[in-house]
Design an enzyme around this catalytic site. Structure first.
Site, PDB file in Angstrom:
ATOM      1  N   GLY A 117       2.381  -0.226  32.559  1.00  0.00           N
ATOM      2  CA  GLY A 117       3.615   0.580  32.334  1.00  0.00           C
ATOM      3  C   GLY A 117       4.819   0.880  33.785  1.00  0.00           C
ATOM      4  O   GLY A 117       5.081  -0.304  34.612  1.00  0.00           O
ATOM      5  N   ASP A 142       2.048   6.377  26.519  1.00  0.00           N
ATOM      6  CA  ASP A 142       2.038   7.418  27.408  1.00  0.00           C
ATOM      7  C   ASP A 142       3.587   8.362  27.060  1.00  0.00           C
ATOM      8  O   ASP A 142       4.687   9.103  26.844  1.00  0.00           O
ATOM      9  CB  ASP A 142       2.882   8.268  28.530  1.00  0.00           C
ATOM     10  CG  ASP A 142       0.736   8.376  28.713  1.00  0.00           C
ATOM     11  OD1 ASP A 142       0.054   8.035  28.147  1.00  0.00           O
ATOM     12  OD2 ASP A 142       0.237   7.174  29.689  1.00  0.00           O
ATOM     13  N   GLY A 185      -2.022  11.193  27.312  1.00  0.00           N
ATOM     14  CA  GLY A 185      -0.184  11.286  27.761  1.00  0.00           C
ATOM     15  C   GLY A 185       0.191  11.725  29.193  1.00  0.00           C
ATOM     16  O   GLY A 185       1.586  11.990  29.301  1.00  0.00           O
TER      17      GLY A 185
HETATM   18  O1  F6P Z   1      -1.177   5.676  30.863  1.00  0.00           O
HETATM   19  C1  F6P Z   1      -1.991   5.639  29.447  1.00  0.00           C
HETATM   20  C2  F6P Z   1      -3.592   6.226  29.641  1.00  0.00           C
HETATM   21  O2  F6P Z   1      -4.236   6.575  28.660  1.00  0.00           O
HETATM   22  C3  F6P Z   1      -2.852   7.702  29.989  1.00  0.00           C
HETATM   23  O3  F6P Z   1      -3.054   8.427  28.642  1.00  0.00           O
HETATM   24  C4  F6P Z   1      -4.600   8.246  30.588  1.00  0.00           C
HETATM   25  O4  F6P Z   1      -4.184   9.928  31.534  1.00  0.00           O
HETATM   26  C5  F6P Z   1      -5.236   7.116  31.526  1.00  0.00           C
HETATM   27  O5  F6P Z   1      -4.361   5.972  30.198  1.00  0.00           O
HETATM   28  C6  F6P Z   1      -6.553   6.869  31.029  1.00  0.00           C
HETATM   29  O6  F6P Z   1      -6.640   6.037  32.423  1.00  0.00           O
HETATM   30  P1  F6P Z   1      -8.406   5.605  31.557  1.00  0.00           P
HETATM   31  O7  F6P Z   1      -7.847   4.525  31.047  1.00  0.00           O
HETATM   32  O8  F6P Z   1      -8.124   4.326  33.089  1.00  0.00           O
HETATM   33  O9  F6P Z   1      -9.128   6.323  32.043  1.00  0.00           O
END
Ligand code: F6P
Length: 364
Positions: A117, A142, A185
């Site tokens: 990303g 997202d 998101g």
């Molecule tokens: O960027 C993708 C995402 O799934 C977001 O939608 C979410 O806020 C974040 O990553 C969650 O991250 P992690 O897997 O580190 O909890």
């Protein structure tokens, strides 16, 4: 043999394996190319001993159907801020980019394909500025990268959220309840907006349109007459009230820079009660189910196109660039353009217009 190092970085996303397979299969059509995966983003390259995974047609056979990434990922640190434990037990972020570049040279790596990303692509740009031949492939559920019309994984997340929404409808109707479903998101409302339209929600709350709780309550109350009725709210994890802030907390995980979003559904539920909503309310936080499991066909196709294109960019020495999907085709854009602008939902877009056209309230 010319060697290409492949790394998947940041949060995982359905379609990563299809990209890896696309790269490997396309490379196998050319003579003299070898593809190697680095375990857990660049950690595999930086660890001792190194954890490198040879990738060939046999290794990638059938993986496009599987979620996750066969080479692992991490969203903690990176070569420019690598977390290292100090003798006193504390952690320090250390710049190991020069060491990483030296290892790339020793391994005779021609180029890197970095699938990740915005955070990962910012690292790609910094490595490119230091002379590394690098190609980026955008990834995120997202859909918040502006250089590409879609990122793979997004449609799968929307599909999962919509299926969950559909399941909430029958139980909401039976119990005459308001169902609040929170989706991921980050700072963009794409997943929430698409799910609200696909599912048929009464209310959709997104980061781009701060909401007025009275207006949300009024729209929901309309749905309840004589104690009967039911209603649905889709709320993006990054949504916020007009007077207030997002629901977020700092992570105590070493090297994890982002704030952790999540919990707005519970806050919203309490706010609705405070302003007098009588109906029973239940909250569902979908969380990581939106990132798990098999990618839908659209994402497998998009990810495959991205993988093939990424390897062809290596062949053409188109470095410092990222693969992008634009106007129904796959192109390359500069990494600086790719990471320059966040892709927010535009409140004056046709998508919002259409949502309003079927009666969805944004609380504004
Ligand atoms: O960027 C993708 C995402 O799934 C977001 O939608 C979410 O806020 C974040 O990553 C969650 O991250 P992690 O897997 O580190 O909890």
């Amino acid at each position: 043999m010319k060697r290409v190092l492949v790394a998947t970085g940041g949060g995982d996303c359905p379609g990563l394996n299809a990209v890896i397979r696309g790269i490997v299969k396309r490379a196998s059509q050319e003579k003299g190319w070898e593809i190697i995966g680095s375990r857990d983003a660049y950690n595999g390259l930086l660890s001792d001993p190194m954890e490198l995974i040879p990738l060939d047609n046999k290794t990638v056979s059938g993986i496009h159907v599987r979620g996750g990434t066969i080479i692992g990922t991490t969203n903690k640190g990176g070569p420019f801020a690598y977390p290292i434990k100090q003798p006193d037990g504390t952690w320090k972020a250390v710049d190991r980019s020069d060491e990483m570049i030296k290892r790339l040279q020793e391994l005779n790596i021609e180029a890197i394909i970095s699938i990740g990303g915005d955070g990962s692509q910012r690292i790609s740009q910094k490595l490119f500025e230091k002379g590394v031949n690098i190609v980026g492939v955008p990834k995120t559920i997202d859909n918040d990268l502006s250089a590409t019309d879609f990122t793979f994984g997004f449609q799968t997340a929307v599909q999962i959220a919509t299926e969950s929404f559909d399941r909430l409808v029958t139980t909401a109707e039976s119990h005459h309840r308001i169902m609040i479903m929170e989706v991921m998101g980050r700072d963009a409302g794409w997943i929430a907006l698409h799910t609200a339209i696909a599912g048929g929600a009464e209310v959709c709350l997104i980061p781009e349109i701060p909401y007025d709780i009275q207006k949300v309550a009024a729209r929901l109350n309309e749905r309840f007459q004589n104690g009967r009725g039911f209603a649905h709210v889709v709320v993006a994890e990054g949504a916020k009230p007009k007077e207030g802030t997002i629901v977020a907390r700092k992570s105590d995980e070493i090297g994890y820079e982002n704030v952790r979003l999540g919990g707005i559904a519970l806050q919203l539920s309490a706010q609705l009660k405070q302003v007098g909503v009588q109906a029973d309310i239940r909250e569902t936080i979908l969380g990581h189910t939106q990132r798990g499991g098999t990618p839908i066909a659209f994402d497998r196709v998009l990810a495959t196109m991205f993988g093939v294109k990424a390897f062809e960019m290596v062949l053409n020495r188109e470095y410092g660039k990222m693969v992008a999907y634009r106007n129904n085709t796959v192109v390359s854009v500069s990494l600086t353009e790719a990471t320059g602008k966040y892709n927010h939902v535009k409140p004056d877009s046709y998508l919002i217009h259409a949502a309003r056209g079927v009666g969805i309230c944004f609380g504004d």
